[in-house]
Design a protein around this motif. Structure first.
Motif, PDB file in Angstrom:
ATOM      1  N   GLY A  60      33.901  46.247  48.449  1.00  0.00           N
ATOM      2  CA  GLY A  60      34.208  46.226  49.759  1.00  0.00           C
ATOM      3  C   GLY A  60      35.755  45.252  49.938  1.00  0.00           C
ATOM      4  O   GLY A  60      35.787  45.548  50.978  1.00  0.00           O
ATOM      5  N   LEU A  61      35.917  44.651  48.920  1.00  0.00           N
ATOM      6  CA  LEU A  61      37.137  43.882  49.204  1.00  0.00           C
ATOM      7  C   LEU A  61      38.293  44.671  49.489  1.00  0.00           C
ATOM      8  O   LEU A  61      38.791  45.604  48.840  1.00  0.00           O
ATOM      9  CB  LEU A  61      37.273  43.063  47.813  1.00  0.00           C
ATOM     10  N   ALA A  62      39.020  44.364  50.760  1.00  0.00           N
ATOM     11  CA  ALA A  62      40.066  44.840  51.089  1.00  0.00           C
ATOM     12  C   ALA A  62      41.290  44.287  50.570  1.00  0.00           C
ATOM     13  O   ALA A  62      41.497  43.266  50.393  1.00  0.00           O
ATOM     14  CB  ALA A  62      40.140  45.114  52.761  1.00  0.00           C
ATOM     15  N   LEU A  63      42.274  45.286  49.923  1.00  0.00           N
ATOM     16  CA  LEU A  63      43.452  44.710  49.199  1.00  0.00           C
ATOM     17  C   LEU A  63      44.868  45.246  50.077  1.00  0.00           C
ATOM     18  O   LEU A  63      44.642  46.221  50.659  1.00  0.00           O
ATOM     19  CB  LEU A  63      43.583  45.267  47.950  1.00  0.00           C
ATOM     20  N   GLY A  64      45.539  44.196  50.125  1.00  0.00           N
ATOM     21  CA  GLY A  64      46.862  44.511  50.708  1.00  0.00           C
ATOM     22  C   GLY A  64      47.786  45.051  49.464  1.00  0.00           C
ATOM     23  O   GLY A  64      47.135  45.590  48.373  1.00  0.00           O
ATOM     24  N   PRO A  65      48.996  44.393  49.485  1.00  0.00           N
ATOM     25  CA  PRO A  65      49.769  44.896  48.208  1.00  0.00           C
ATOM     26  C   PRO A  65      49.160  44.072  47.023  1.00  0.00           C
ATOM     27  O   PRO A  65      48.616  43.006  46.965  1.00  0.00           O
ATOM     28  CB  PRO A  65      51.029  44.044  48.456  1.00  0.00           C
ATOM     29  N   TYR A  66      48.926  44.932  45.796  1.00  0.00           N
ATOM     30  CA  TYR A  66      48.293  44.513  44.748  1.00  0.00           C
ATOM     31  C   TYR A  66      48.967  45.023  43.416  1.00  0.00           C
ATOM     32  O   TYR A  66      49.578  45.916  43.516  1.00  0.00           O
ATOM     33  CB  TYR A  66      46.923  44.838  44.892  1.00  0.00           C
ATOM     34  N   ARG A  67      48.789  44.415  42.418  1.00  0.00           N
ATOM     35  CA  ARG A  67      49.062  44.965  41.178  1.00  0.00           C
ATOM     36  C   ARG A  67      48.000  44.861  39.872  1.00  0.00           C
ATOM     37  O   ARG A  67      47.279  43.934  40.137  1.00  0.00           O
ATOM     38  CB  ARG A  67      50.396  43.819  40.627  1.00  0.00           C
ATOM     39  N   PHE A  68      48.075  45.594  39.120  1.00  0.00           N
ATOM     40  CA  PHE A  68      46.975  45.871  37.902  1.00  0.00           C
ATOM     41  C   PHE A  68      47.735  46.487  36.873  1.00  0.00           C
ATOM     42  O   PHE A  68      48.645  46.850  36.681  1.00  0.00           O
ATOM     43  CB  PHE A  68      45.838  46.787  38.611  1.00  0.00           C
ATOM     44  N   VAL A  69      46.846  46.240  35.823  1.00  0.00           N
ATOM     45  CA  VAL A  69      47.100  46.545  34.414  1.00  0.00           C
ATOM     46  C   VAL A  69      46.012  47.251  33.956  1.00  0.00           C
ATOM     47  O   VAL A  69      44.995  47.544  34.503  1.00  0.00           O
ATOM     48  CB  VAL A  69      47.568  45.545  33.405  1.00  0.00           C
ATOM     49  N   MET A  70      46.316  48.246  33.004  1.00  0.00           N
ATOM     50  CA  MET A  70      45.163  49.107  32.312  1.00  0.00           C
ATOM     51  C   MET A  70      45.191  48.888  30.869  1.00  0.00           C
ATOM     52  O   MET A  70      45.918  48.185  30.253  1.00  0.00           O
ATOM     53  CB  MET A  70      45.571  50.600  32.730  1.00  0.00           C
ATOM     54  N   PRO A  71      44.219  49.218  29.949  1.00  0.00           N
ATOM     55  CA  PRO A  71      44.228  48.950  28.646  1.00  0.00           C
ATOM     56  C   PRO A  71      45.097  49.784  27.980  1.00  0.00           C
ATOM     57  O   PRO A  71      45.916  50.909  28.417  1.00  0.00           O
ATOM     58  CB  PRO A  71      42.835  49.457  28.279  1.00  0.00           C
ATOM     59  N   ARG A  72      45.646  49.051  26.566  1.00  0.00           N
ATOM     60  CA  ARG A  72      46.586  49.895  25.825  1.00  0.00           C
ATOM     61  C   ARG A  72      46.003  49.674  24.301  1.00  0.00           C
ATOM     62  O   ARG A  72      45.652  48.359  23.995  1.00  0.00           O
ATOM     63  CB  ARG A  72      47.772  49.251  26.026  1.00  0.00           C
ATOM     64  N   PHE A  73      46.066  50.527  23.407  1.00  0.00           N
ATOM     65  CA  PHE A  73      45.664  50.415  22.336  1.00  0.00           C
ATOM     66  C   PHE A  73      46.698  49.943  21.055  1.00  0.00           C
ATOM     67  O   PHE A  73      47.965  50.754  21.587  1.00  0.00           O
ATOM     68  CB  PHE A  73      45.111  51.648  21.435  1.00  0.00           C
ATOM     69  N   GLY A  74      46.849  48.815  20.616  1.00  0.00           N
ATOM     70  CA  GLY A  74      47.837  48.345  19.913  1.00  0.00           C
ATOM     71  C   GLY A  74      48.623  47.469  20.765  1.00  0.00           C
ATOM     72  O   GLY A  74      48.927  47.826  21.988  1.00  0.00           O
ATOM     73  N   SER A  75      49.334  46.512  20.010  1.00  0.00           N
ATOM     74  CA  SER A  75      50.187  45.579  21.029  1.00  0.00           C
ATOM     75  C   SER A  75      51.471  45.798  20.581  1.00  0.00           C
ATOM     76  O   SER A  75      51.906  46.073  19.447  1.00  0.00           O
ATOM     77  CB  SER A  75      49.885  43.991  20.709  1.00  0.00           C
ATOM     78  N   ALA A  82      44.763  45.751  20.445  1.00  0.00           N
ATOM     79  CA  ALA A  82      44.805  46.244  21.933  1.00  0.00           C
ATOM     80  C   ALA A  82      45.664  45.201  22.620  1.00  0.00           C
ATOM     81  O   ALA A  82      46.149  44.097  22.338  1.00  0.00           O
ATOM     82  CB  ALA A  82      43.467  46.203  22.662  1.00  0.00           C
ATOM     83  N   TRP A  83      46.229  45.708  23.832  1.00  0.00           N
ATOM     84  CA  TRP A  83      47.147  45.107  24.841  1.00  0.00           C
ATOM     85  C   TRP A  83      47.124  45.537  26.221  1.00  0.00           C
ATOM     86  O   TRP A  83      46.051  46.191  26.358  1.00  0.00           O
ATOM     87  CB  TRP A  83      48.410  45.125  24.281  1.00  0.00           C
ATOM     88  N   TYR A  84      47.890  45.230  27.053  1.00  0.00           N
ATOM     89  CA  TYR A  84      47.909  45.510  28.331  1.00  0.00           C
ATOM     90  C   TYR A  84      49.017  46.734  28.650  1.00  0.00           C
ATOM     91  O   TYR A  84      50.230  46.575  27.994  1.00  0.00           O
ATOM     92  CB  TYR A  84      48.053  44.407  29.330  1.00  0.00           C
ATOM     93  N   SER A  85      48.899  47.863  29.413  1.00  0.00           N
ATOM     94  CA  SER A  85      49.874  48.607  29.754  1.00  0.00           C
ATOM     95  C   SER A  85      50.913  47.799  30.824  1.00  0.00           C
ATOM     96  O   SER A  85      50.657  46.713  30.841  1.00  0.00           O
ATOM     97  CB  SER A  85      49.380  49.579  30.908  1.00  0.00           C
ATOM     98  N   ASP A  86      52.034  48.841  31.062  1.00  0.00           N
ATOM     99  CA  ASP A  86      52.836  48.239  32.105  1.00  0.00           C
ATOM    100  C   ASP A  86      52.167  47.847  33.127  1.00  0.00           C
ATOM    101  O   ASP A  86      51.191  48.533  33.603  1.00  0.00           O
ATOM    102  CB  ASP A  86      53.856  49.168  32.265  1.00  0.00           C
ATOM    103  N   THR A  87      52.762  47.344  34.340  1.00  0.00           N
ATOM    104  CA  THR A  87      52.195  46.787  35.452  1.00  0.00           C
ATOM    105  C   THR A  87      52.263  47.878  36.331  1.00  0.00           C
ATOM    106  O   THR A  87      53.511  48.395  36.729  1.00  0.00           O
ATOM    107  CB  THR A  87      52.693  45.457  35.898  1.00  0.00           C
ATOM    108  N   HIS A  88      51.230  48.352  37.023  1.00  0.00           N
ATOM    109  CA  HIS A  88      51.273  49.227  38.314  1.00  0.00           C
ATOM    110  C   HIS A  88      50.918  48.444  39.338  1.00  0.00           C
ATOM    111  O   HIS A  88      50.383  47.288  39.754  1.00  0.00           O
ATOM    112  CB  HIS A  88      49.746  50.091  37.879  1.00  0.00           C
TER     113      HIS A  88
END
Length: 278
Positions: A60-75, A82-88
């Motif tokens: 239920g946490l309300a977000l205003g502007p936010y950024r996140f990453v997703m999984p990535r196989f291999g760095s 594994a590593w992180y995706s580009d930032t969304h």
């Protein structure tokens, strides 16, 4: 060849596979004010509570502007598995469900959060960047405040990542009613959890956790075949039944009750087990 047999981490295998710290947990409502950065608001809340560490349930946490990453196989450097995706980024959302571990990084408060939300009826999931998330409206979330141990960001030789590791602090007064723990690669969630929970109600002990697994098979529904993922426990998880939500590098989402032997840790898994009365 099993999914796990396809994973080779860059460093030597750590001798300790389960870092487990018993302590005292208490459920505390936490008010997070609109307009604040999530990390700053949580840090202030932790200071006010006076605990050593915590798990937050952010439903239920309300977000205003936010950024996140997703999984990535291999760095990108070819070293890590594994590593992180580009930032969304997004403009606003309300979390369907979120779990965050709160601890310390270089002595300062830090948190690690995986969550699920919708944008225009399209499900999204990933790893929220706590210093790049603005709270969109006054929200009350649940903290399982913990005394006796801390999640502490630690360099890991096996995976070449730095991540939370459960470490003891000063033992609190009273009998432990909970434990925090971090699991090393290849530890199977369903297999290890009853043993970890034995002092806290066994298979009925509530479980809160997040991390990554090497594929996943469920009691019902399609399997996640991806070797890289971001995962979090779903409401109602216990040591004896682990409903898990997973997102893969393509944004595919999978959830269900995890089967034994079908959820080995990829990089790490952070968790809290509590007695049912907490």
């Amino acid at each position: 060849m099993s999914r796990a047999e396809r994973i080779t981490h860059p460093g030597p295998r750590n001798a300790i596979r389960q870092h487990v710290v018993p302590g005292i947990a208490r459920r505390v409502p936490v008010r997070l004010a609109a307009g604040r950065i999530l990390m700053d608001a949580v840090a202030d809340a932790m200071e006010e509570i006076g605990c050593d560490s915590a798990i937050l349930v952010l439903d239920g946490l309300a977000l205003g502007p936010y950024r996140f990453v997703m999984p990535r196989f291999g760095s990108p450097d070819g070293i890590r598995v594994a590593w992180y995706s580009d930032t969304h980024e997004g403009v606003s959302a309300v979390l369907e469900h979120g779990v965050a571990s709160v601890g310390r990084k270089d002595g300062a408060w830090f948190l690690h959060c995986h969550a699920v939300w919708d944008v225009d009826s399209e499900p999204k999931s990933g790893h929220l960047l706590p210093d790049q998330v603005t709270i969109g409206a006054d929200s009350t979330v649940t903290a399982f405040a913990f005394w006796g141990g801390v999640f502490d960001v630690t360099a890991d030789e096996e995976t070449h990542f730095s991540f939370f590791r459960a470490r003891p602090t000063s033992p609190p007064a009273g009998a432990p009613n909970a434990a925090i723990a971090t699991l090393a690669p290849f530890e199977d969630l369903v297999t290890v959890m009853p043993g970890l929970a034995a002092p806290y109600g066994g298979t009925s002990a509530p479980l809160y956790g997040l991390g990554s697994v090497i594929g996943a098979d469920f009691a019902e529904g399609p399997s996640m075949e991806s070797l890289a993922s971001e995962v979090l426990t779903l409401p109602g998880a216990t040591a004896g039944r682990i409903p898990l939500h997973c997102v893969d590098p393509d944004g595919g989402m999978f959830r269900g009750d995890l089967l034994k032997g079908a959820g080995p840790v990829l990089i790490t898994f952070e968790l809290m087990l509590t007695s049912p009365e907490v």
